[in-house]
Design a protein around this motif. Structure first.
Motif, PDB file in Angstrom:
ATOM      1  N   GLU A  71       0.829  -1.209   0.000  1.00  0.00           N
ATOM      2  CA  GLU A  71       0.000   0.000   0.000  1.00  0.00           C
ATOM      3  C   GLU A  71       0.866   1.263   0.000  1.00  0.00           C
ATOM      4  O   GLU A  71       0.466   2.297  -0.563  1.00  0.00           O
ATOM      5  CB  GLU A  71      -0.945  -0.001   1.198  1.00  0.00           C
ATOM      6  N   ASP A  72       2.065   1.180   0.595  1.00  0.00           N
ATOM      7  CA  ASP A  72       2.956   2.348   0.608  1.00  0.00           C
ATOM      8  C   ASP A  72       3.583   2.596  -0.763  1.00  0.00           C
ATOM      9  O   ASP A  72       3.952   3.728  -1.083  1.00  0.00           O
ATOM     10  CB  ASP A  72       4.050   2.161   1.658  1.00  0.00           C
ATOM     11  N   PRO A 131      -5.539   5.006   6.603  1.00  0.00           N
ATOM     12  CA  PRO A 131      -6.894   5.395   6.189  1.00  0.00           C
ATOM     13  C   PRO A 131      -6.945   6.048   4.820  1.00  0.00           C
ATOM     14  O   PRO A 131      -7.901   5.866   4.082  1.00  0.00           O
ATOM     15  CB  PRO A 131      -7.335   6.376   7.298  1.00  0.00           C
ATOM     16  N   VAL A 132      -5.892   6.825   4.471  1.00  0.00           N
ATOM     17  CA  VAL A 132      -5.885   7.480   3.156  1.00  0.00           C
ATOM     18  C   VAL A 132      -5.758   6.444   2.051  1.00  0.00           C
ATOM     19  O   VAL A 132      -6.496   6.453   1.061  1.00  0.00           O
ATOM     20  CB  VAL A 132      -4.739   8.514   3.076  1.00  0.00           C
ATOM     21  N   VAL A 133      -4.803   5.494   2.224  1.00  0.00           N
ATOM     22  CA  VAL A 133      -4.593   4.458   1.222  1.00  0.00           C
ATOM     23  C   VAL A 133      -5.805   3.541   1.139  1.00  0.00           C
ATOM     24  O   VAL A 133      -6.221   3.134   0.057  1.00  0.00           O
ATOM     25  CB  VAL A 133      -3.317   3.642   1.544  1.00  0.00           C
ATOM     26  N   SER A 134      -6.403   3.221   2.289  1.00  0.00           N
ATOM     27  CA  SER A 134      -7.596   2.373   2.281  1.00  0.00           C
ATOM     28  C   SER A 134      -8.704   3.029   1.484  1.00  0.00           C
ATOM     29  O   SER A 134      -9.437   2.373   0.748  1.00  0.00           O
ATOM     30  CB  SER A 134      -8.061   2.106   3.714  1.00  0.00           C
ATOM     31  N   GLN A 135      -8.826   4.342   1.610  1.00  0.00           N
ATOM     32  CA  GLN A 135      -9.849   5.058   0.855  1.00  0.00           C
ATOM     33  C   GLN A 135      -9.561   4.988  -0.642  1.00  0.00           C
ATOM     34  O   GLN A 135     -10.460   4.763  -1.446  1.00  0.00           O
ATOM     35  CB  GLN A 135      -9.895   6.516   1.316  1.00  0.00           C
ATOM     36  N   PHE A 144      -3.988  -7.026  -9.010  1.00  0.00           N
ATOM     37  CA  PHE A 144      -2.797  -6.882  -8.188  1.00  0.00           C
ATOM     38  C   PHE A 144      -2.980  -5.702  -7.225  1.00  0.00           C
ATOM     39  O   PHE A 144      -3.347  -4.605  -7.649  1.00  0.00           O
ATOM     40  CB  PHE A 144      -1.568  -6.616  -9.060  1.00  0.00           C
ATOM     41  N   SER A 145      -2.671  -5.934  -5.951  1.00  0.00           N
ATOM     42  CA  SER A 145      -2.826  -4.879  -4.948  1.00  0.00           C
ATOM     43  C   SER A 145      -1.991  -3.647  -5.280  1.00  0.00           C
ATOM     44  O   SER A 145      -2.442  -2.510  -5.133  1.00  0.00           O
ATOM     45  CB  SER A 145      -2.431  -5.412  -3.567  1.00  0.00           C
TER      46      SER A 145
END
Length: 331
Positions: A167-168, A232-236, A279-280
């Motif tokens: 995610e980063d 939370p930002v990346v999850s959004q 792909f994530s």
């Protein structure tokens, strides 16, 4: 999905179905997609595509598999459609603002060396890890870009053997996008198989409907190190609907990279084509993004090539040529 339901969302879609040949078409001023009832193939722009499920007719309606619905959204609609498949439903947001035709410029490139640190990825029988191959190719790509395209901003996700959460990686790419328009994201990986005969490279772009079961398994393999912590930002970002325009450009980028890769390295590393999967690391990126499976480390011959610095340089140059070809084309 029933065509009548899709047309209620996108009224500009038209369809024709020939009674005796069972050949149908879905078309707009943007293009014409043709299919045959009962077949799992369709044609678009003179190319034939295979999909996992067949197109069917029930009573007076034609039912389209998700792959065909996605092809319609990506290729036949003139504006950016935000969409997401939720179980048996299609969620759509339609701004209906036409996307102007323009050159696909590239002003910044984010280079992602897959895996790293505590996440070694796959390995060959001698213990040579995927993270080392991906970092080697990423470094050569960076150096060539800095030398030959100094006007382009180049950002590496990792420059050494460090671990970066999936995610980063997308978060960093999106930060570059905030500063610089026209960004592309390239992620380097190596494939693996239970068979040491499996061979070839593949270039992927993001899709909720993988092109094959093998593509689904490859995505699961590369997604396995998704971090436990939730930003939370990346999850959004990751929960947002897919953009049809970004997906279309990603597919164009994947095709250009695959063509140049094949020219430079085939038949030593044969082409397995352009594919799509969830792909994530691609899902979180808000720009055209592709994932390159450079070859099979579990294949002794390909492993030897992938470890060789000369081949790593060839891969880097071929990917840069693919980006150049993409940037020289029109949307």
């Amino acid at each position: 999905m029933a065509f009548s339901d899709l047309k209620s969302i996108l009224p500009e879609l038209s369809t024709k179905l020939k009674k005796f040949t069972r050949v149908g078409s879905i078309y707009t001023p943007q293009g014409n997609l043709q299919f045959r009832l009962g077949s799992s193939f369709y044609t678009l722009d003179g190319k034939i595509y295979k999909i996992p499920k067949a197109i069917l007719k029930k009573e007076d309606d034609v039912f389209l598999p998700l792959d065909l619905v996605e092809a319609v959204l990506l290729n036949l609609i003139s504006y950016d459609v935000r969409y997401q498949f939720k179980e048996t439903e299609l969620w759509v947001l339609i701004p209906k603002e036409p996307v102007p035709k323009r050159n696909l410029n590239v002003k910044a490139i984010v280079i992602d060396a897959g895996h790293g640190g505590k996440d070694p990825g796959t390995s060959d029988p001698t213990g040579y890890f995927e993270k080392d191959v991906s970092l080697g190719v990423a470094r050569y790509t960076y150096l060539y870009l800095r030398k030959y395209y100094p006007e382009i901003r180049v950002q590496m996700v990792r420059k050494n053997d460090s671990f970066v959460e999936l995610e980063d990686r997308s978060k960093l790419a999106n930060q570059v996008l905030q500063d610089t328009r026209d960004v592309v994201f390239i992620s380097f990986h190596c494939n693996a198989s239970l068979s040491d005969k499996a061979a070839g490279f593949e270039v992927y772009y993001l899709s909720q409907s993988p092109s094959t079961e093998a593509a689904r398994e490859t995505a699961l393999l590369e997604n396995r190190y998704v971090g436990k912590h939730k930003n939370p930002v990346v999850s959004q970002i990751q929960s947002q609907m897919l953009s049809s325009v970004t997906q279309r450009r990603s597919k164009k980028l994947a095709t250009a990279v695959a063509e140049q890769y094949e020219r430079a390295l085939s038949p030593e590393i044969p082409s397995r084509g352009v594919k799509k999967a969830d792909f994530s690391v691609l899902r979180g990126s808000l720009m055209p993004a592709v994932l390159v499976e450079m070859g099979y480390l579990t294949n002794p011959e390909e492993s030897r090539k992938l470890r060789d610095k000369t081949y790593q340089k060839k891969i880097a140059r071929s990917v840069i040529k693919g980006i150049h070809e993409y940037a020289s084309s029109k949307d």
